[in-house]
Design a protein around this motif. Structure first.
Motif, mmCIF file in Angstrom:
data_model
loop_
_atom_site.group_PDB
_atom_site.id
_atom_site.type_symbol
_atom_site.label_atom_id
_atom_site.label_comp_id
_atom_site.label_asym_id
_atom_site.label_seq_id
_atom_site.Cartn_x
_atom_site.Cartn_y
_atom_site.Cartn_z
ATOM 1 N N VAL A 1 9.442 -112.607 16.681
ATOM 2 C CA VAL A 1 9.895 -111.861 15.503
ATOM 3 C C VAL A 1 9.034 -112.250 14.312
ATOM 4 N N ASP A 2 8.768 -113.530 14.199
ATOM 5 C CA ASP A 2 7.976 -114.025 13.076
ATOM 6 C C ASP A 2 6.616 -113.328 13.055
ATOM 7 N N GLU A 3 5.990 -113.276 14.238
ATOM 8 C CA GLU A 3 4.656 -112.661 14.305
ATOM 9 C C GLU A 3 4.735 -111.186 13.910
ATOM 10 N N LEU A 4 5.732 -110.515 14.481
ATOM 11 C CA LEU A 4 5.890 -109.074 14.181
ATOM 12 C C LEU A 4 6.050 -108.866 12.671
ATOM 13 N N LEU A 5 6.878 -109.697 12.054
ATOM 14 C CA LEU A 5 7.153 -109.502 10.632
ATOM 15 C C LEU A 5 5.902 -109.758 9.806
ATOM 16 N N ARG A 6 5.080 -110.737 10.269
ATOM 17 C CA ARG A 6 3.844 -110.985 9.514
ATOM 18 C C ARG A 6 2.934 -109.764 9.581
ATOM 19 N N ASN A 7 2.864 -109.181 10.779
ATOM 20 C CA ASN A 7 2.051 -107.950 10.895
ATOM 21 C C ASN A 7 2.553 -106.891 9.933
ATOM 22 N N LEU A 8 3.876 -106.714 9.953
ATOM 23 C CA LEU A 8 4.449 -105.661 9.103
ATOM 24 C C LEU A 8 4.112 -105.960 7.645
ATOM 25 N N ASN A 9 4.185 -107.238 7.303
ATOM 26 C CA ASN A 9 3.932 -107.607 5.923
ATOM 27 C C ASN A 9 2.511 -107.249 5.517
ATOM 28 N N SER A 10 1.573 -107.439 6.448
ATOM 29 C CA SER A 10 0.187 -107.124 6.076
ATOM 30 C C SER A 10 0.004 -105.613 5.909
ATOM 31 N N ILE A 11 0.700 -104.856 6.753
ATOM 32 C CA ILE A 11 0.610 -103.395 6.555
ATOM 33 C C ILE A 11 1.127 -103.056 5.163
ATOM 34 N N LEU A 12 2.188 -103.731 4.776
ATOM 35 C CA LEU A 12 2.762 -103.472 3.450
ATOM 36 C C LEU A 12 1.748 -103.756 2.357
ATOM 37 N N SER A 13 0.981 -104.832 2.545
ATOM 38 C CA SER A 13 0.013 -105.171 1.502
ATOM 39 C C SER A 13 -0.969 -104.031 1.306
ATOM 40 N N ASP A 14 -1.368 -103.414 2.434
ATOM 41 C CA ASP A 14 -2.262 -102.248 2.294
ATOM 42 C C ASP A 14 -1.602 -101.175 1.434
ATOM 43 N N THR A 15 -0.331 -101.003 1.686
ATOM 44 C CA THR A 15 0.342 -99.933 0.947
ATOM 45 C C THR A 15 0.345 -100.203 -0.534
ATOM 46 N N VAL A 16 0.507 -101.478 -0.879
ATOM 47 C CA VAL A 16 0.541 -101.793 -2.297
ATOM 48 C C VAL A 16 -0.756 -101.306 -2.916
ATOM 49 N N LYS A 17 -1.848 -101.540 -2.187
ATOM 50 C CA LYS A 17 -3.127 -101.059 -2.713
ATOM 51 C C LYS A 17 -3.083 -99.531 -2.800
ATOM 52 N N MET A 18 -2.541 -98.942 -1.758
ATOM 53 C CA MET A 18 -2.498 -97.462 -1.778
ATOM 54 C C MET A 18 -1.732 -96.964 -2.991
ATOM 55 N N ARG A 19 -0.686 -97.693 -3.322
ATOM 56 C CA ARG A 19 0.141 -97.276 -4.444
ATOM 57 C C ARG A 19 -0.715 -97.183 -5.707
ATOM 58 N N GLU A 20 -1.666 -98.126 -5.838
ATOM 59 C CA GLU A 20 -2.469 -98.121 -7.058
ATOM 60 C C GLU A 20 -3.323 -96.870 -7.161
ATOM 61 N N PHE A 21 -3.725 -96.338 -6.016
ATOM 62 C CA PHE A 21 -4.639 -95.186 -6.064
ATOM 63 C C PHE A 21 -3.912 -93.873 -5.897
#
Length: 2027
Positions: free
Chosen positions: A1527-1547
């Motif tokens: 679960v920990d690994e899965l959540l870390r993956n999800l978190n990194s996808i989220l980080s991309d989105t934050v960038k997307m939000r800026e653009f």
């Protein structure tokens, strides 16, 4: 009740057993406006007519109602406060997150380089630093599934709203036929009322008392429309002057305010104020002189004069105080004042105006409905007489009265002049002064009002305050409102006197008027109403005096109260005097008698009114003068002395306003004769001029009855109640005239029929929506009472003695006895010719009903005439208690008359049957209320022959309806009305008669109505309205539930618990339960009315009708019925509710069968977030809710088979099935939900368990539709459906209550008692006047609601959404819990999950979501293996939906979603051991969620991830397993996808940047095909939203290539594409996808490539979508390439249907190429360079941007400038305007620079061979070119010989079109052209253009002339001639330039040739008027040719030498090496 189970009888009592005293006949006291009834004076014996009138006006109303009627409707009225009880539901769409405003951040453009590698685990945000949300309690602690289910169910049942319909908006009830409006209570008629108060009447000087009178005049009708109102504003001093002449001053005469009433407002209503003063010597002008000349303000000068004038005035007052003289008058237009006050008010506050409007609309409802033009004109003028703002009127123009023009005619002339010019024409003198009045609309009566008879009105004033008088209106037109109070007034208007020929000194003439009851002077009666400041009543009155006028006009109005009993002695006496103004010495009195005249009040017993011209008698009155009129007085001794020999000299007019004197010959005659019958009359009877002996009485009476209907409509209406009472009495009472029995019944009946007919046909009178004339309905409801039969009337001639036998009556008169024939005389008890009516039973009612229902056969109606019981011979035992032997019953007589009527009378009696039905019912009710209930069983209340008559009547009326339907379609409305009235009749009979008998009548009706050859929809519609009314009976539930036929009673109504637990239930039992939900024969027998209604509903749904009218009717009928049950307080107990719901189980079957008709468009308006995933959702499986019927059939997810299979076949052939309208569908669905909510749970469970799969699938589909249908639409929505849920604003509510509380039968009464109503919102009552409102309200609904109203509405609709969804959820749980009993588990669980997922897609409340998540968790726990194995796709959906709620802003939703997601992970890990799949699904779901949803909160999602982590860490059972780390690994993956989105939000604002980022994320997933696919689809969606269809298509092509790679690894099929190579023809870029190779990916690994797209059908789906998008982007050639890949797959699958449609699409694509080939606009390209450190990664990067077809440079420049200046600030950004190379050193480092250049696609010559079409020149582009002009000196432009040009060619990284709209430039080449080369290029271009223009198929003359003008025009600067002179004039010195020189020369040769062709061509194109122009062109061309010739013929000899040996160097010069400076710049 023999058949009832023991429990049922208790329940029946619960439902309100039929009470014995169900009927309530009550006397209702009349509401009296005055403190006492207006009645005649005491102590006078009244004549019978006056007595009847007074009694009719004062006796109480008689109202019949039923005690329970209205049960179940009271609840609707409680709805008003509903919102106070409801809980607020939280919807995510209504929750505004706090940090809404995020500014556009400056894009931190770091880390965008394409090669920035990143792994899925690198995250720039640590989850563990967050605090997790609270966890859901007891997630894992259930011991058994049963316990879990029980816990969930209890949670769901808590806090539920008991009544579903209370939340549902009341329908727009156009069909509410069962509502019988209660007619208005009869009231005294009043128009619109305004209060006028006299404030001041002030002249410049104030010297004497003045007296005012006010009245209204209607100029249009030339009529005075009110009586006079007298007031004076004199000071006490002046009142003192008058004291000698006023014996006393009554309080009532002190009024200064009056209430005027206006029935017919018109723009020409004037208020006229007349002012009089005390008589004095002199003309009016002389008297007015001081007023004109003097000013109070000059008091010093005038003080003495004024004192003197006052002194004179006092003298006059004392001497002549009782006489007046005219003085002045003034006027004001009332309507002008009102409309200006209304306008002002409009500006102030429009709201309250609406309030006002309402009441004026209501007013109009009670007015006679005038259809004349007059009435229509007042509409605009209705300037709202009750809603204007109180106004102060100041009148400053006061006219002096002219002595010779005082009459009303003169006044009206003046008014019409004033109307035209605002002043009278012949200059009338004005008197300076001011009159000030207040005018206000009346809402509530002020205190201390007096009626026109001076009786105080309620409310009475406590203390002695100045009274307000009501002024009687003389309406300008007829008013059709029956009299309701005693009023007896007489108005006398003396008009003119003519003494011109008289030689006397009579000049100042006054008339004394008295009302005398005898000839003695003391007989003058004090009945004349006094004026202001005096006594109330006086004995005499004097007319004003006109000075020195021998033939004066009068305007006096004398108002008298007539005595109730008038004799021939009563008369008006007029005495004429000459008044001496100056006092003579020896004169004691100032009066000199001139003569007398008189007028008897009665003339032949009739009031004398109208115009009269009377002679004048001199000296003294003759003896007994009052017995004769002055014209006809007999000769006397001594002879009477007449003035001017008996000529008429005195004109006067008399008007009566009386509610006892009919003033109509026919009516008066009828009344007189009727009273003669009642006895007390002496014969011969005098009627007007004739005398009637007793033996003629019957004949005369018959004549007068017949002629009644020919009397004028107005008097007939005024005396309607009295006339009908008399006629109905005649029907019932036989008259004995001169010892003979006279039978008037038939004639009286016919007269009633003809009156009813004429009232209905009158245009002037209103009808309600059931076609009932308002006056008649009122009469029946309030006034009618049984004629009092006890006064048996006998008029005995002398000596005749009545024997007992003569007292018995044979009821038929002579006239009809012959027609009916002798059979009527056979006395028999019951009809032997009607075998259907069963013989009298001895058992109780129940058995009777049963036998009736089982009886077969048709009623042979009409086969008999009703007969009489010869009482003496047969004293029937059954009715012995009911009728005394010697009395006729009114209802029997009436029914008989209806049966035996013939001809026109019969036709009209049945046409207006409603009247006679209601008459019958009311008389029967009175009859029943007088019976001794205990001794008379219900079945013996009425005689058998009466029942026979009723059967006949019903049968005839039904036949009548049929006849109309068959023969006269035009009269359809008429038939509908008769049908409704018949239904109401039977509805009423159910409460009065034996119910078995009534059921038999219903049955006969149904049989008769089905045998007609009428169109089906019409028949069904008729029967529906009929049944709807019957079912609205208050005892309907009892009638339906407990009257069942004994043979088929089931053992127990529901499966018992024991039988349920035994799992193997008998087959019969199973069939029986399924049968409960079908409309079986058995059901119809057991529940008669319900069966009938459901049968009609089922039939209605099966037929096609225009606009679905019949379907709507049927559904609304069912809906309103269930609504009544739901809100019925008797059904509150759950067991009663279940019993009632059981009654409607077959409805469920019907609804499931009609699923294809439902309209689900409701689901399209998804508000809030678009929660359905992107286009991938609906590729090969239709979305869970089918958007249309066609979809439902073509791709029906629940393969439904059933009766609709037939329909689906029809649909395939293109026949459409009529769907129901959205609101109708909602009604039907809400009925379904109601049954499901209330039915017994165990029964439903058994039913779903036994159901065949196909049926179950339809049920699930139905639930899906329900969810979409009742979805919450959000607060802001102006969705009409939810708006009606609310009371509209106050004013509408007020109006509706006004208009509607009268509606709705006794049910309305009930509501009145409960107080207020909102149920009535939709009732059709008076819809006509509401039309304007209704339409208007719906459009503006949103705008005119206050915030509070919107909130309240949202509250109710939120609760409705929650409740209806919870009912669906309950049902789903029931189905799932029945699964163990079912065979096909998997499909059931899958189906249920589908519905649940659909729930999650819609906008749901937190309450509902928490229950849904509990259910989902239970499903995972119970059927996890099934879910994770079989339903892979559903599992993916589930993950996505749950994740979506993990990012919810609502904490509750989030914590539930986290718990669910964790449970899914845990379960898939421990039980199903396929965690990798779930891991994959969740990752993909997040990726697609993040990519598509723009308004998604990553901070909430992060918190949810942290919560899930907490679950994993706290789960003690799992600590020793791999789960927590996984679960920990899965959540870390999800978190990194989220980080991309934050960038997307800026653009978000910069689409290119956003796409680059998404592209990069997709590239990052090169190793994970599922995620790459997801991101490619996200990109496709984004492009699609921006209308970049080509790019969107490319993304899908890449996705398809990815799938193809995967498939080719898996299996090798010939027909499949070989990986991405096959896609090269579509785009060379696709090869990128081949990166997916074996070493990265093993397709078998679990959880990888498991999505629905990694299949052949998925591949086809992606490609088909791409083709569609290419087609949208007009790249039709690419469509062909895509289908080339699809075709082989379809061929291999033998999918010929799809192949057919594919070829169809290809054909369309090729057709498009043919038609639009060269017209298509492909992209426009720009080079964009970014310079400056601020750009981060972008610094010094160049891109090619692709923009839509015709984009100009300023557009893109503007867009980028806007965006980046927002990022960096306006000052920090600069746009570089030119295209020269940018020098970094010259730029400001703190600024950002953008350079934009237009570029064109560039192809080498060899490429041009392949790129022939427009498409090919715009597809697969990698090289672009732009040119920059320059000169050696550094300026861009210069002379021809120094103009150079630089061409720059850019190469991009990928070919356009690509998955992005901007691509990096990777290579740049430049080369320069010398001036001569530039010239060559220019000339080639010109030549090419000319050639094209000349040789076009349809040459364009304008275009050609433009080109010619530029080529051969004489003075073209830098034109061809100048080019030639510069470059060709001399041979160049440099041999290197020879070739160029020669090439330019050849160019010019071709150019001049083309010019010649063009000039020739132009010759054929020009119009006649261009001849000269053509010659000019030709001349210019020749001149140019001549000028060029020497240069063109000069060749360079060196170039033409023979070449012996080719040398390579020369060849090289072709390549222009010498001029090329190549810079290799690879960035």
């Amino acid at each position: 009740m023999s058949q009832l189970q023991s429990g049922d009888s208790a329940m029946m009592r619960e439902l309100g057993d039929f009470p014995d005293d169900d009927l309530k006949v009550e006397q209702v006291e009349k509401e009296c406006r005055t403190i006492r009834h207006s009645v005649p004076e005491e102590g006078v014996e009244l004549d019978p007519h006056v007595r009847d009138c007074v009694q009719s006006y004062t006796q109480p109303w008689l109202v019949v109602s039923r005690r329970c009627q209205g049960d179940g409707w009271s609840a609707y009225s409680e709805r008003a406060g509903l919102h106070k009880l409801l809980q607020k539901q939280t919807f995510e769409s209504d929750v505004q997150p706090e940090n809404e405003e995020t500014p556009v951040k400056s894009p931190s453009l770091a880390g965008l380089s394409d090669d920035s590698g990143r792994t899925l685990t690198s995250t720039d945000f640590d989850l563990r630093c967050l605090t997790p949300d609270p966890r859901v309690e007891g997630l894992l602690c259930f011991s058994s599934h049963e316990e879990l289910d029980r816990f969930n169910q209890e949670a769901r049942q808590g806090n539920r709203h008991p009544e579903l319909f209370a939340l549902y908006p009341p329908g727009d009830e156009e069909d509410a036929v069962e509502i019988r409006p209660i007619p208005d209570c009869p009231k005294e008629h009043m128009g619109d009322r305004i209060l006028i108060r006299c404030q001041t009447i002030k002249f410049e000087i104030d010297i004497e008392p003045l007296f005012a009178s006010l009245a209204l005049y209607d100029l249009k009708e030339k009529k005075k429309i009110s009586e006079n109102f007298y007031c004076d504003l004199n000071t006490d001093q002046f009142k003192g002057f008058m004291r000698p002449h006023t014996p006393r001053v009554d309080q009532s005469s002190l009024a200064r305010s009056a209430i005027f009433s206006i029935t017919y407002p018109s723009p020409d209503i004037y208020l006229v104020i007349k002012i009089e003063k005390v008589l004095q010597q002199g003309e009016i002008s002389d008297c007015a002189d001081p007023y004109v000349t003097m000013r109070e303000s000059d008091s010093s000068k005038n003080r003495d004069k004024l004192e003197k004038l006052r002194g004179q005035a006092e003298t006059f007052c004392q001497r002549l105080g009782r006489y007046r003289m005219p003085f002045a008058w003034a006027t004001v237009n009332v309507m002008d004042v009102i409309s200006s006050a209304t306008l002002e008010r409009d500006v102030m506050d429009s709201d309250s105006l609406k309030g006002g409007k309402s009441s004026s609309i209501d007013r109009r409802m009670q007015l006679p409905r005038r259809n004349s033009e007059r009435y229509s004109t007042i509409d605009d003028q209705l300037c709202n007489l009750s809603g204007f703002k109180p106004a102060i009127i100041t009148i400053s123009t006061i006219f002096k009265q002219e002595g010779d023009r005082l009459s009303d005619e003169d006044l009206l002339k003046f008014l019409s002049e004033i109307k035209k010019t605002s002043t009278p024409q012949r200059r009338i003198k004005t008197i300076p002064g001011i009159i000030r009045l207040d005018m206000t609309p009346i809402h509530d009566l002020p205190h201390a009002c007096l009626s026109t008879e001076l009786i105080p009105l309620v409310p009475v004033a406590e203390k002695n305050i100045r009274p307000v008088k009501e002024v009687l209106e003389f309406s300008s037109n007829e008013v059709y409102v029956p009299h309701s109070i005693y009023r007896n007034l007489l108005y006398v208007y003396p008009q003119r006197l003519n003494f011109v020929n008289r030689l006397t000194s009579a000049r100042n003439i006054a008339i004394k008027i008295q009302f005398m009851c005898g000839e003695d002077p003391s007989c003058s009666l004090p009945v004349i109403f006094g004026k202001s400041s005096g006594p109330e009543f006086v004995q005499e009155v004097y007319t004003p005096v006109t000075y020195h006028n021998k033939s004066p006009d009068f305007y006096e109005e004398v108002k008298l109260a007539l005595p109730a009993r008038l004799t021939e002695r009563h008369h008006l006496l007029f005495t004429f005097y000459h008044i001496s103004c100056q006092q003579k010495q020896n004169q004691s009195s100032c009066e000199t008698l001139i003569g007398y005249s008189w007028l008897p009040i009665l003339n032949n017993d009739r009031l004398q009114t109208g115009q009269n011209c009377l002679p004048i008698v001199l000296d003294r009155l003759p003896i007994n003068y009052s017995l004769h009129s002055p014209e006809k007085i007999p000769a006397q001794v001594p002879p009477v002395k007449w003035m001017e020999s008996h000529k008429g000299l005195f004109d006067l007019e008399i008007q009566a306003v009386s509610s006892v004197h009919a003033q109509d010959n026919h009516l008066e005659r009828f009344f007189t004769l009727c009273h003669a019958l009642e006895g007390g009359a002496t014969f011969p009877l005098r009627v007007r001029e004739e005398k009637i002996p007793e033996n003629k009485l019957e004949h005369e009476l018959k004549l007068s009855i017949i002629s009644l209907s020919s009397s004028r409509l107005e008097p007939l209406v005024l005396y309607l109640h009295l006339v009908l009472d008399k006629l109905l009495t005649l029907i019932m009472q036989p008259m004995l005239i001169a010892g003979q029995t006279a039978n008037l019944a038939q004639i009286a009946f016919e007269s009633v029929v003809s009156i009813v007919n004429s009232l209905h046909n009158s245009q002037e009178l209103t009808k309600d929506q059931q076609g009932r004339n308002g006056l008649l309905a009122t009469y029946l409801y309030w006034v009618f009472r049984l004629p009092d039969a006890s006064r048996e009337i006998q008029i005995t001639g002398p000596g005749s003695v009545l024997s007992a036998t003569e007292g018995r009556y044979s009821t038929m008169g002579r006239a009809s006895a012959t027609t009916v024939g002798s059979m009527l005389l056979q006395s028999r008890i019951r009809s032997s010719s009607n075998p259907d009516i069963p013989a009298p039973h001895t058992s109780d009612e129940d058995a009777e009903v049963t036998s009736i229902l089982s009886a077969k056969g048709q009623n042979n109606a009409g086969s008999r005439m009703s007969t009489y019981v010869d009482v003496n011979n047969h004293n029937q035992s059954s009715t012995a208690g009911t009728r005394p032997s010697n009395r006729k019953q009114f209802h029997e007589e009436l029914a008989l008359q209806m049966v035996v009527s013939t001809g026109v009378c019969r036709e009209n009696a049945y046409k207006y049957a409603w009247f006679f039905f209601e008459l019958l019912v009311k008389s029967m009710a009175q009859h029943v209320s007088q019976l001794d209930k205990n001794n008379v069983p219900r079945r013996s209340r009425f005689s058998d022959r009466f029942k026979d008559d009723i059967s006949t009547i019903v049968s005839v009326v039904t036949a009548e309806i049929g006849t109309i339907l068959v023969k006269q379609q035009k009269e359809l409305e008429q038939a509908e009305k008769i049908n409704i009235s018949l239904a109401f009749f039977l509805y009423d009979l159910l409460s009065l008669m034996d119910r078995g008998f009534v059921f038999q009548l219903v049955k006969n009706y149904c049989n008769q109505m089905s045998a007609k050859s009428v169109s089906m929809p019409t028949l069904i519609s008729m029967r529906l309205e009929f049944l709807r009314i019957l079912c609205s009976h208050e005892h309907y539930l009892n009638l339906s539930l407990f009257f069942s036929s004994p043979a088929s009673a089931p053992a127990s109504p529901c499966p018992s618990i024991s039988s349920q637990s035994s799992s193997s239930c008998s087959f019969q039992e199973q069939q029986r339960i399924l049968g409960l939900f079908e409309l079986t024969q058995e059901f119809k027998q057991q529940h008669y009315l319900t069966g009938l209604l459901l049968t009609e509903l089922s039939a209605a749904l099966d037929i096609e009708s225009e606009g679905g009218k019949v379907q709507r009717k049927a559904i609304n009928a069912t809906y309103s019925l269930l609504c009544a049950h739901d809100l019925d307080h008797r059904c509150i107990k759950p067991e009663v509710g279940a019993k009632v719901a059981a009654l409607y189980l077959p409805l469920v079957g019907i609804i499931i069968d009609s699923i294809n008709y439902l309209d689900f468009t409701v689901s399209d308006a998804r508000s809030g977030k678009n929660k359905t995933g992107g286009p991938e959702d609906d590729l090969e499986n239709v979305p869970p809710i089918n958007q249309s019927v066609a979809m439902a059939i073509a791709g029906n997810p629940f393969n439904t088979i059933g009766r609709n299979a037939i329909i689906s076949m029809a649909t395939m052939q293109g026949k459409s099935v009529a769907t129901l309208a959205a609101d109708t569908s909602r009604h039907l669905l809400v009925c379904f939900l109601w049954v499901m909510k209330n039915a017994e749970r165990s029964l439903i469970q058994r039913w779903t368990a036994d159901m065949p799969t196909s049926q179950l699938n339809r049920l699930l589909e139905l639930l899906t539709i329900c969810i979409s249908c009742f979805e919450y639409r959000g607060k802001q929505s102006s969705d009409k459906v939810s708006t009606q849920a609310l009371q509209k604003s106050q004013q509408a509510k007020h109006q509706l209550e006004e208009a509607l509380l009268r509606g709705m039968g006794a049910r309305g009464e009930m509501m009145k008692r409960v107080g207020g109503t909102d149920r009535t919102m939709g009732q059709r009552e008076n819809l006509r006047w509401r039309k304007d409102l209704t339409q208007w309200r719906q459009t503006n609904d949103k705008h005119d609601k206050t915030k509070a109203e919107l909130d309240q509405e949202a509250l109710i609709s939120g609760n409705l959404a929650t409740e209806s969804n919870l009912i669906v959820l309950d049902l789903l749980e029931t189905i799932v819990q029945a699964v163990p009993l079912a065979e096909c588990k998997d499909s059931v669980v899958g189906g249920v999950l589908k519905v649940l997922l659909h729930c999650l897609t819609c906008n749901q409340s937190t309450t509902f979501l928490s229950h849904t998540f509990s259910t989902l968790r239970a499903l995972v726990v119970k059927f996890g293996d099934l879910l994770f194995e079989e339903e892979a796709e559903q599992c993916a959906d589930l993950c996505q939906k749950v994740l979506q709620y993990c990012s919810s802003a609502v904490d509750e939703n989030r914590s539930q979603a986290c718990a669910t997601l964790y449970l899914i992970m845990r379960y898939s890990f421990s039980n199903a051991s396929n965690f990798s799949r779930v891991k994959m699904q969740v990752t993909m779901s997040l990726a697609s969620l993040v990519g598509q949803s723009s308004d998604f909160h990553e901070e909430y999602l992060r918190r949810s991830l942290r919560t899930i982590l907490a679950y994993a860490e706290e789960d003690s059972e799992m600590q020793n397993t791999q789960l927590p780390s996984q679960v920990d690994e899965l959540l870390r993956n999800l978190n990194s996808i989220l980080s991309d989105t934050v960038k997307m939000r800026e653009f978000q604002e910069d689409p290119e940047m956003l796409m680059d980022l998404m592209y990069r994320i997709a590239k990052g997933y090169q190793t994970s095909p599922d995620l790459r696919l997801t991101w490619l689809q996200n990109m496709a969606e984004k492009h699609n939203n921006r209308k970049c269809y080509t790019e969107s298509a490319m993304c899908l092509v890449h996705a398809a290539a990815l799938v193809a790679e995967y498939l080719s690894m898996l299996e090798d099929h010939k027909y499949l594409p070989v990986g991405s190579v096959t896609f090269q023809n579509i785009s060379s870029n696709v090869l990128e996808e081949s990166a997916v190779s074996d070493d990265i990916l093993s397709p078998d690994e679990d959880g990888v490539c498991s999505g629905r797209y990694f299949t052949e059908s998925g591949l086809v789906g992606l490609l088909e979508q791409a083709a569609e998008l290419f087609s949208n982007g007009a790249l039709y050639e690419a469509v062909n390439e895509v289908y080339k890949i699809i075709m082989p797959i379809l061929e291999a699958h033998r999918d010929f249907r799809k192949l057919a449609s594919t070829h169809d699409k290809l054909q369309r694509a090729f057709n498009n190429i043919i038609q639009k080939g060269h017209k298509r606009m492909f992209g426009t390209y720009f080079r964009v360079g970014f310079y400056g450190a601020k750009f981060g990664d972008l610094d010094e990067r160049e891109f090619i941007y692709k923009e839509p077809g015709i984009t100009h440079l300023p557009e893109i420049s503007h867009r980028l400038e806007n965006f980046y200046s927002q990022c960096f600030g306006e000052d920090a950004l600069e746009m570089i305007k030119d295209s020269t190379p940018v020098d970094r050193n010259k730029l400001n480092p703190s600024k950002a620079y953008i350079q934009i250049t237009y570029v064109e696609p560039f192809f080498d010559d060899y490429e041009m061979k392949d790129r022939l079409t427009n498409f090919e020149k715009n597809f697969n582009l990698r090289r672009f070119m732009y040119t920059t002009p320059f000169t050696k000196s550094g300026r861009p432009r210069g002379e021809l010989q120094e103009q150079y040009k630089r061409k720059t060619i850019l190469t991009t990284m990928h070919a356009f079109p690509y998955v992005k709209t901007r691509i990096n430039v990777i290579q740049k080449e430049e080369f320069d052209l010398t001036p001569i080369e530039v010239a060559i290029e220019d000339m080639q271009k010109k030549t090419r253009e000319l050639a094209i223009a000349t040789h076009r198929e349809q040459p364009d003359a304008k275009m050609l002339q433009m080109l010619l003008q530029g080529s051969v025009g004489a003075t073209v600067n830098q034109g061809p001639l100048e080019v030639a002179q510069v470059f060709l004039n001399e041979i160049p010195a440099d041999p290197k330039l020879f070739r160029h020189h020669n090439k330019l020369r050849l160019c010019f040769k071709e150019f001049i040739m083309r010019c010649g062709e063009a000039v020739e061509k132009n010759k054929h194109l020009i119009t006649f008027d261009q001849k000269e122009y053509q010659q000019e062109l030709k001349k210019n061309y020749n001149r140019l040719r001549e000028s060029l010739r020497p240069m063109l013929e000069r060749k360079i000899p060196e170039l033409y030498k023979p070449i012996i040996k080719p040398r390579l160097e020369n060849r090289d010069s072709f390549k222009r090496l010498s001029f090329r400076r190549t810079q290799e710049e690879n960035s």
